[in-house]
Every structure is written in C-alpha cells, then in structure tokens.
Design an enzyme around this catalytic site. Structure first.
Site, PDB file in Angstrom:
ATOM      1  N   ASP A  18      63.138  43.408  13.975  1.00 15.11           N
ATOM      2  CA  ASP A  18      63.075  44.241  12.769  1.00 15.11           C
ATOM      3  C   ASP A  18      62.824  45.728  12.994  1.00 15.11           C
ATOM      4  OD1 ASP A  18      63.377  41.799  11.553  1.00 15.11           O
ATOM      5  OD2 ASP A  18      61.401  41.753  10.628  1.00 15.11           O
ATOM      6  N   LYS A 113      67.759  37.391   9.508  1.00 14.85           N
ATOM      7  CA  LYS A 113      66.772  36.546   8.835  1.00 14.85           C
ATOM      8  C   LYS A 113      66.471  37.111   7.453  1.00 14.85           C
ATOM      9  CE  LYS A 113      62.633  38.724  10.933  1.00 14.85           C
ATOM     10  NZ  LYS A 113      61.897  39.179   9.751  1.00 14.85           N
ATOM     11  N   CYS A 146      55.935  39.963  10.609  1.00 14.86           N
ATOM     12  CA  CYS A 146      57.121  39.338  11.195  1.00 14.86           C
ATOM     13  C   CYS A 146      56.928  38.954  12.656  1.00 14.86           C
ATOM     14  CB  CYS A 146      58.320  40.256  11.031  1.00 14.86           C
ATOM     15  SG  CYS A 146      58.736  40.558   9.289  1.00 14.86           S
TER      16      CYS A 146
END
Length: 207
Positions: A18, A113, A146
């Site tokens: 991310d 995701k 995350c």
C-alpha cells in the site's frame, strides 16, 4: 531480533504493502484527513533498498495495492472513514498509483486488495504458493492496520514473516511502535532494513 539469517534460508518473497499516493503523498486523501507519513522520502529510499536487494538475490517482489473499482466495494470503511466513501484509492486514479520512485518491473507481481489484510479475498495465497515462498519480508503502510493485518494472516498460514522495522510507516508514532512490538512477540521477526537487505542479498557490499 534473534540474529542470523532472518529468512532462515527458505524461499523468500518481498511483499510491499500500500505505498500509494492516497495513503502516503501530501496531496493524497489520507493526508487531507490529517493522516500523514512523516518521512515519505526516507520510507521510499528504504523500500527501494529492499527491492534492489530482493532482485539482486533473485527473490520475487510482490506489490500490494488497496483499491476499489466503485463506491460499493468500500464496505464498512465508508462508515468508519467517511473520506473514503466517495473518493480515494479508486482504480485508475492517481491516488491508487504507487508513489514516485517505486515501480514494478516485468516479473514482479501486483496484488489488489479491498480490505486491510493482503490475504483477504485476494490472490496472494496463490501467488506465494506458486512462487514456493515459505517466508515473506514485509514493508509498507500502515504499520498498525494493513501491515499488521497481513502479518497476522501470514502467520496463521504458517508463513515465516520478517518485518523491516524502518521500512514500514504509520500515522501515529505510538501506534506504529506498539504494532512493531506486538508483531515481534510471536507473529514476525522484526529487523531494520540494513539487516534485512544483507539477508535478501548477502553478496551486496556493506556500506
């Protein structure tokens, strides 16, 4: 750290989570909501070092991106993080792209995701199995969301995990530090980037 080769000599993949404009860039939606990565340039530099070491050591690189095709996919996050309800991390936008300086190459894998864990409703299980990976080195953001969610799920799958402690970042210092401490109890080995780099590519010179 217990010392030695933190990957244990197993087949190891680098998983970068991310590091996208909306999460990290000063013009991203998270920064607009007051959630900022303190040292983005340093974070990118350390992740770049990990990526270079993985490639030098012949180890696969997996880039994980949080993104949604439409508003309906955001789910409960739209309620808990209202600024994501109609914007941010949308597929095909600048905000969903990796920050400048981090570029996948042919042979790398990109996994999309829609929730915090990179394993939830994604192809990551199959990707790692196809690579024969038994250990993952993890870098990216957000440490206490995350990253930690992914690390826990990896542990539950009997994957060995190494977290590069200074190549992950959060928005709140104590949550970041506490998350590293928690992951280091049982879920992962936690080591600084320079140690992990030497493990990923032992032949690289030490600076």
């Amino acid at each position: 750290m217990t010392g030695g080769d933190v990957t244990g000599g197993d087949v190891t993949a680098l998983v970068v989570i991310d590091v996208q404009n909306d999460y990290c860039h000063p013009d991203g939606v998270f920064a607009g909501a007051g959630l900022r990565v303190a040292d983005l340039d340093g974070l990118v530099e350390r992740i770049t070092a990990l990526v270079a070491a993985a490639r030098a050591g012949g180890r696969p690189v997996v880039w994980v991106r949080m993104e949604w095709d439409d508003d309906a996919q955001v789910g409960l996050l739209a309620e808990r993080s209202p600024f994501l309800a109609a914007t941010g991390l949308r597929s095909g936008t600048w905000g969903a792209e990796l920050v400048a300086g981090l570029e996948p190459r042919p042979g790398d894998t990109v996994v999309r995701k829609r929730r915090f864990s990179a394993f939830h409703d994604t192809t990551l299980d199959e990707v790692l199995a196809g690579l024969g990976a038994t250990t993952i080195v993890v870098a990216g953001v957000r440490t206490d969301f995350c990253v930690e969610s992914t690390v826990r799920d990896a542990f539950f799958r009997d994957l060995r995990v190494v977290v590069a402690s200074d190549a992950v970042a959060g928005y709140v210092d104590d949550l970041h530090s506490n998350s590293l401490r928690l992951m280091g109890t049982v879920f992962a080995e936690v080591a600084p980037t320079d140690v992990v780099v030497r493990t990923l590519a032992p032949e690289l010179p030490v600076h």
